[in-house]
Write a protein that holds these residues in place. Structure first.
Motif, PDB file in Angstrom:
ATOM      1  N   ALA B  92       0.836  -1.200   0.000  1.00  0.00           N
ATOM      2  CA  ALA B  92       0.000   0.000   0.000  1.00  0.00           C
ATOM      3  C   ALA B  92       0.872   1.252   0.000  1.00  0.00           C
ATOM      4  CB  ALA B  92      -0.917  -0.011   1.229  1.00  0.00           C
ATOM      5  N   TYR B  93       1.880   1.279   0.861  1.00  0.00           N
ATOM      6  CA  TYR B  93       2.741   2.465   0.940  1.00  0.00           C
ATOM      7  C   TYR B  93       3.556   2.615  -0.332  1.00  0.00           C
ATOM      8  CZ  TYR B  93       1.878   4.346   5.544  1.00  0.00           C
ATOM      9  OH  TYR B  93       1.296   4.970   6.604  1.00  0.00           O
ATOM     10  N   ALA B  94       4.016   1.493  -0.881  1.00  0.00           N
ATOM     11  CA  ALA B  94       4.790   1.578  -2.123  1.00  0.00           C
ATOM     12  C   ALA B  94       3.956   2.243  -3.206  1.00  0.00           C
ATOM     13  CB  ALA B  94       5.227   0.178  -2.563  1.00  0.00           C
ATOM     14  N   THR B  95       2.681   1.803  -3.330  1.00  0.00           N
ATOM     15  CA  THR B  95       1.808   2.389  -4.345  1.00  0.00           C
ATOM     16  C   THR B  95       1.595   3.876  -4.083  1.00  0.00           C
ATOM     17  OG1 THR B  95       0.709   0.285  -4.635  1.00  0.00           O
ATOM     18  CG2 THR B  95      -0.472   2.235  -5.383  1.00  0.00           C
ATOM     19  N   ALA B  96       1.338   4.231  -2.816  1.00  0.00           N
ATOM     20  CA  ALA B  96       1.094   5.632  -2.475  1.00  0.00           C
ATOM     21  C   ALA B  96       2.327   6.478  -2.787  1.00  0.00           C
ATOM     22  CB  ALA B  96       0.717   5.751  -0.999  1.00  0.00           C
ATOM     23  N   ILE B  97       3.510   6.006  -2.364  1.00  0.00           N
ATOM     24  CA  ILE B  97       4.728   6.807  -2.530  1.00  0.00           C
ATOM     25  C   ILE B  97       5.125   6.877  -3.997  1.00  0.00           C
ATOM     26  CG2 ILE B  97       7.188   6.904  -1.946  1.00  0.00           C
ATOM     27  CD1 ILE B  97       6.382   5.676   0.782  1.00  0.00           C
ATOM     28  N   LEU B  98       4.985   5.756  -4.705  1.00  0.00           N
ATOM     29  CA  LEU B  98       5.319   5.775  -6.136  1.00  0.00           C
ATOM     30  C   LEU B  98       4.431   6.765  -6.879  1.00  0.00           C
ATOM     31  CD1 LEU B  98       5.830   1.985  -6.911  1.00  0.00           C
ATOM     32  CD2 LEU B  98       7.563   3.761  -7.006  1.00  0.00           C
ATOM     33  N   GLY B 162       3.953  10.060   8.150  1.00  0.00           N
ATOM     34  CA  GLY B 162       3.874   9.878   9.602  1.00  0.00           C
ATOM     35  C   GLY B 162       2.538   9.325  10.048  1.00  0.00           C
ATOM     36  N   VAL B 163       2.043   9.824  11.187  1.00  0.00           N
ATOM     37  CA  VAL B 163       0.789   9.318  11.751  1.00  0.00           C
ATOM     38  C   VAL B 163      -0.391   9.629  10.837  1.00  0.00           C
ATOM     39  CG1 VAL B 163      -0.658   9.324  13.806  1.00  0.00           C
ATOM     40  CG2 VAL B 163       1.784   9.798  14.010  1.00  0.00           C
ATOM     41  N   GLN B 164      -0.304  10.794  10.132  1.00  0.00           N
ATOM     42  CA  GLN B 164      -1.420  11.218   9.289  1.00  0.00           C
ATOM     43  C   GLN B 164      -1.654  10.290   8.101  1.00  0.00           C
ATOM     44  OE1 GLN B 164       0.249  14.335  10.490  1.00  0.00           O
ATOM     45  NE2 GLN B 164      -1.485  14.349  11.894  1.00  0.00           N
ATOM     46  N   GLY B 165      -0.582   9.671   7.627  1.00  0.00           N
ATOM     47  CA  GLY B 165      -0.730   8.812   6.460  1.00  0.00           C
ATOM     48  C   GLY B 165      -0.709   9.620   5.168  1.00  0.00           C
ATOM     49  N   LEU B 166      -1.057   8.958   4.091  1.00  0.00           N
ATOM     50  CA  LEU B 166      -0.999   9.583   2.769  1.00  0.00           C
ATOM     51  C   LEU B 166      -2.334   9.412   2.056  1.00  0.00           C
ATOM     52  CD1 LEU B 166       2.381   8.077   1.556  1.00  0.00           C
ATOM     53  CD2 LEU B 166       2.040  10.451   2.222  1.00  0.00           C
ATOM     54  N   LEU B 250      -3.753  -2.592  -4.117  1.00  0.00           N
ATOM     55  CA  LEU B 250      -5.138  -2.417  -4.549  1.00  0.00           C
ATOM     56  C   LEU B 250      -5.975  -1.749  -3.466  1.00  0.00           C
ATOM     57  CD1 LEU B 250      -5.660  -5.875  -6.271  1.00  0.00           C
ATOM     58  CD2 LEU B 250      -5.645  -3.650  -7.403  1.00  0.00           C
ATOM     59  N   SER B 251      -5.702  -2.124  -2.200  1.00  0.00           N
ATOM     60  CA  SER B 251      -6.504  -1.533  -1.132  1.00  0.00           C
ATOM     61  C   SER B 251      -6.189  -0.052  -1.005  1.00  0.00           C
ATOM     62  CB  SER B 251      -6.274  -2.278   0.190  1.00  0.00           C
ATOM     63  OG  SER B 251      -5.250  -1.695   0.933  1.00  0.00           O
ATOM     64  N   ALA B 252      -4.903   0.344  -1.206  1.00  0.00           N
ATOM     65  CA  ALA B 252      -4.562   1.766  -1.174  1.00  0.00           C
ATOM     66  C   ALA B 252      -5.325   2.521  -2.251  1.00  0.00           C
ATOM     67  CB  ALA B 252      -3.059   1.951  -1.356  1.00  0.00           C
ATOM     68  N   LEU B 253      -5.418   1.922  -3.446  1.00  0.00           N
ATOM     69  CA  LEU B 253      -6.114   2.586  -4.547  1.00  0.00           C
ATOM     70  C   LEU B 253      -7.622   2.658  -4.306  1.00  0.00           C
ATOM     71  CD1 LEU B 253      -4.216   0.973  -7.545  1.00  0.00           C
ATOM     72  CD2 LEU B 253      -4.051   3.340  -6.778  1.00  0.00           C
ATOM     73  N   SER B 254      -8.169   1.615  -3.668  1.00  0.00           N
ATOM     74  CA  SER B 254      -9.621   1.585  -3.498  1.00  0.00           C
ATOM     75  C   SER B 254     -10.056   2.456  -2.322  1.00  0.00           C
ATOM     76  CB  SER B 254     -10.094   0.139  -3.342  1.00  0.00           C
ATOM     77  OG  SER B 254     -10.684  -0.079  -2.104  1.00  0.00           O
ATOM     78  N   GLN B 256      -8.132   4.911  -1.117  1.00  0.00           N
ATOM     79  CA  GLN B 256      -7.502   6.205  -1.419  1.00  0.00           C
ATOM     80  C   GLN B 256      -6.783   6.805  -0.230  1.00  0.00           C
ATOM     81  OE1 GLN B 256     -10.265   8.851  -3.663  1.00  0.00           O
ATOM     82  NE2 GLN B 256     -11.633   7.139  -3.322  1.00  0.00           N
ATOM     83  N   PHE B 257      -6.360   5.971   0.678  1.00  0.00           N
ATOM     84  CA  PHE B 257      -5.730   6.504   1.874  1.00  0.00           C
ATOM     85  C   PHE B 257      -4.913   5.393   2.514  1.00  0.00           C
ATOM     86  CE2 PHE B 257      -6.155   7.307   6.539  1.00  0.00           C
ATOM     87  CZ  PHE B 257      -5.344   8.423   6.561  1.00  0.00           C
ATOM     88  N   VAL B 258      -3.706   5.711   2.952  1.00  0.00           N
ATOM     89  CA  VAL B 258      -2.927   4.743   3.723  1.00  0.00           C
ATOM     90  C   VAL B 258      -2.488   5.408   5.018  1.00  0.00           C
ATOM     91  CG1 VAL B 258      -2.105   3.351   1.796  1.00  0.00           C
ATOM     92  CG2 VAL B 258      -0.794   5.335   2.512  1.00  0.00           C
ATOM     93  N   ALA B 259      -2.535   4.661   6.126  1.00  0.00           N
ATOM     94  CA  ALA B 259      -2.056   5.169   7.413  1.00  0.00           C
ATOM     95  C   ALA B 259      -1.545   3.985   8.215  1.00  0.00           C
ATOM     96  CB  ALA B 259      -3.180   5.879   8.153  1.00  0.00           C
TER      97      ALA B 259
END
Lengths: 289, 345
Positions: B92-98, B162-166, B250-254, B256-259
């Motif tokens: 999830a973080y990889a997808t968000a950061i990429l 951080g704590v807020q996420g992306l 996929l879960s990050a994309l669906s 739309q938020f990671v924390a």
């Protein structure tokens, strides 16, 4: 230096609690080869039973021993009713049964007693006898756990039932042949583990306060301690837990922030396991091919 | 077929973790028909479901992929992991950061995240070779506990949030397609799910799968037959991490938020529950398990909002007591009984 000694004793006191959890885990592991992930929640539930009795005005020590007795019975019943039907199921399924017991106890405790954090009294007087080095509760914890370990040692080594229990841990088939009631010994192991857990729960509750989640951290440390010392060796598990308690506390005081303590402790354990895969005092498992 | 005579007495009573012999519920043509029918239903589904139900359907698919990943490792290779939420988080973080730092489009970010997790999984699988059973469980568990704390760590906050996420952008619907963004992410998930299930189905039946299963059943014997335990076990770890990492992506994309809090170690336990309740060492079990972990908490809440998790636990115990080999195993027993009763056999 004072701070160091104080933290050392706090670590030993925490380690004593972890040791009780570790011992409870080892008790069940030795007889059934299962690691009871619900042990912490069982201990939490016991602490709630004690809290409920104290609320009714029962004197502390009477409530203490009644709780131990009740927990023992619950442990025996849990083995009979919940575990025995799945003893022949695949290991992973049994693991999930433990998880089921875990969430049921957690949820029931929250439902019956409420999720808000409660103060649990310590049986020991507030004013410190030994100055800043150690609080009375820490000293009392170490003393009670020490006494409990002695009692268990005596039970396992000097009584006929204890001998039978050790026998069942070694070889169930042979025990059956010499007329030991193996089923009853397995139940007894669960009962004892629940009783030991109850003591740990009641002793840690004044420190971490009483709520349904209070044992999760303690259980992890108990497991880690048991695995560090060697999960098939009760005294190794105790020593491992004490080491863990002290190291974790000193690390938290001097090296790293408190939040990361658990992670660092776990990483250390893995490092040790990579060097000694069976724990510090564990037997190497040799399998015949 | 060879599955016609299975003697229940010969079934192992006390089998190694995750042992289920290779058996199929349906065989040959009827299996293909069933699979195609299921895919057809899955394609029609987003046009009949409401928004929330569609989100749940997407979650089921994502969980199915994650559980399948865990099943490859725990079910087929016998390595117990209580740390797969860590790989879910990594994906999830990889997808968000990429997406945020490198502007990578989602269709490239999904496989890239998977490859990153493959690498990490392989590297983690290597030291894990020394550990077995519950020691491995503890090591993986540590990973699950440590990773969210690491993601919260101030030093790398500029990347992880951080704590807020992306926040993650929802994949844009390709121009000209008459679907909503929610439906589109469902179809993306469905496509990836089908591809990964198909790959896993072929993987476990091929020579690699047989090697992996042989290592689970008897490592020494497998090694004597020339299977390199170290390579195969680490690789299995890597592939398993890749599956779960893609699910995380996929879960990050669906969502739309990671924390960090979305990847509490509890998620690892949920995945394990899904794998066991669905049926270890079965491909379809992952799907059944995903249905369980997504819907049973809702059902439990409707039964009792005070003791939701007690009801959930009761369901869990019930499934294990009735079907010790998981739902896939239970269904298969049912099918066999029905077939035995059918006339003309």
């Amino acid at each position: 230096m004072d701070l160091f000694i104080h933290q050392l004793f706090t670590g030993l006191s925490n380690g004593a609690i972890y040791a009780s959890m570790a011992l409870a885990i080892v008790m069940i592991f030795r007889t059934t080869n299962l690691k009871n992930f619900a042990q912490g929640e069982m201990a939490m539930f016991s602490a709630f039973i004690a809290w409920w009795m104290l609320g009714l005005g029962v004197p502390y020590w009477i409530a203490f021993f009644i709780t131990i007795a009740v927990s023992f019975v619950i442990g025996v019943l849990a083995e009979r009713i919940l575990i025995r039907p799945v003893m022949n199921a695949p290991l992973l399924s049994i693991l999930i049964v433990f998880f089921g017991i875990f969430v049921i106890l957690h949820s029931l405790a929250g439902w019956i007693f409420g999720y808000e954090v409660k103060v649990f009294p310590s049986p020991f007087p507030e004013e410190a006898v030994f100055g800043t080095y150690i609080t009375n509760h820490e000293l009392g914890t170490i003393a009670i756990v020490g006494a409990m370990l002695l009692a268990i040692y005596a039970f396992l080594n000097f009584t006929k039932t204890g001998l039978a229990m050790r026998g069942v841990a070694e070889n169930q088939a042979s025990c059956k042949l010499v007329g030991i009631n193996v089923n009853w010994m397995l139940g007894l192991g669960w009962g004892l583990a629940a009783a030991i857990g109850a003591v740990a729960g009641m002793l840690i509750a004044p420190v971490v306060y009483l709520d349904p989640s209070m044992m999760s951290g303690v259980l992890i440390y108990g497991f880690a301690g048991a695995i560090l010392g060697g999960i098939d060796n009760p005294w190794g598990a105790v020593v491992g837990s004490l080491i863990l308690g002290v190291v974790e506390n000193l690390l938290g005081t001097y090296v790293i922030e408190t939040e990361l303590r658990l992670s660092v402790a776990l990483v250390l354990i893995i490092a040790i396991l990579l060097i000694r895969p069976n724990g510090i005092f564990g037997r190497t498992i040799v399998s015949r091919v | 077929m060879s599955t016609a005579t299975i003697n229940p007495v010969l079934e192992p009573v006390k089998a190694p973790p995750g042992y289920v012999a290779n058996r199929a519920i349906l065989t040959g043509g009827s299996r293909q028909v069933t699979v195609l029918a299921l895919i057809a239903v899955a394609i029609v589904l987003p046009f009949v479901l409401g928004e929330y139900r569609l989100f749940q359907a997407t979650q089921v698919l994502i969980f199915a992929v994650a559980i399948l990943g865990l099943n490859i490792l725990t079910g087929y290779n016998g390595q117990i992991s209580v740390g797969h939420s860590a790989f879910l988080a990594m994906g999830a973080y990889a997808t968000a950061i990429l997406g945020i730092e490198f502007g990578m489009p989602y269709w490239l970010a999904i496989p890239t995240s998977g490859l990153i997790c493959l690498g990490f999984g392989f590297l983690f699988g290597f030291p894990a070779l020394r550990l077995q059973g519950f020691y491995l469980a503890l090591a993986t568990f540590s990973l699950a506990v440590a990773l969210p704390q690491l993601l919260r760590y101030k030093g790398i906050e500029q990347w992880t949030g951080g704590v807020q996420g992306l926040f993650v952008d929802k994949p844009a619907v390709p121009a000209g397609l008459p679907v909503t963004p929610d439906q589109w992410i469902y179809f993306v998930t469905l496509f990836v799910t089908i591809a990964l299930f198909w790959a896993a189905w072929n993987l476990v039946r091929g020579p690699v799968g047989r090697a992996v299963i042989a290592l689970r059943d008897h490592e020494v014997a497998a090694e004597v037959m020339g299977i390199r335990a170290s390579i195969f076990k680490s690789l299995t770890f890597g592939v398993s991490a890749m599956y779960t990492g893609i699910a995380g992506s996929l879960s990050a994309l669906s969502i739309q938020f990671v924390a960090p809090d979305s990847f509490h170690m509890f998620v690892s336990v949920t995945l394990l529950v899904g794998a066991v309740v669905g049926g270890v060492a079965t491909i379809w079990g992952a799907f059944l398990g995903a249905l369980f972990v997504v819907f049973i908490p809702n059902v439990a809440e409707q039964i009792s909002s005070n003791a939701t998790w007690a009801v959930y636990g009761a369901f869990l115990l019930l499934v294990i007591y009735l079907m010790p080999n998981g739902m896939a195993g239970g269904l298969e027993d049912l099918f066999r009984r029905l077939r035995a009763r059918a006339p003309g056999r």
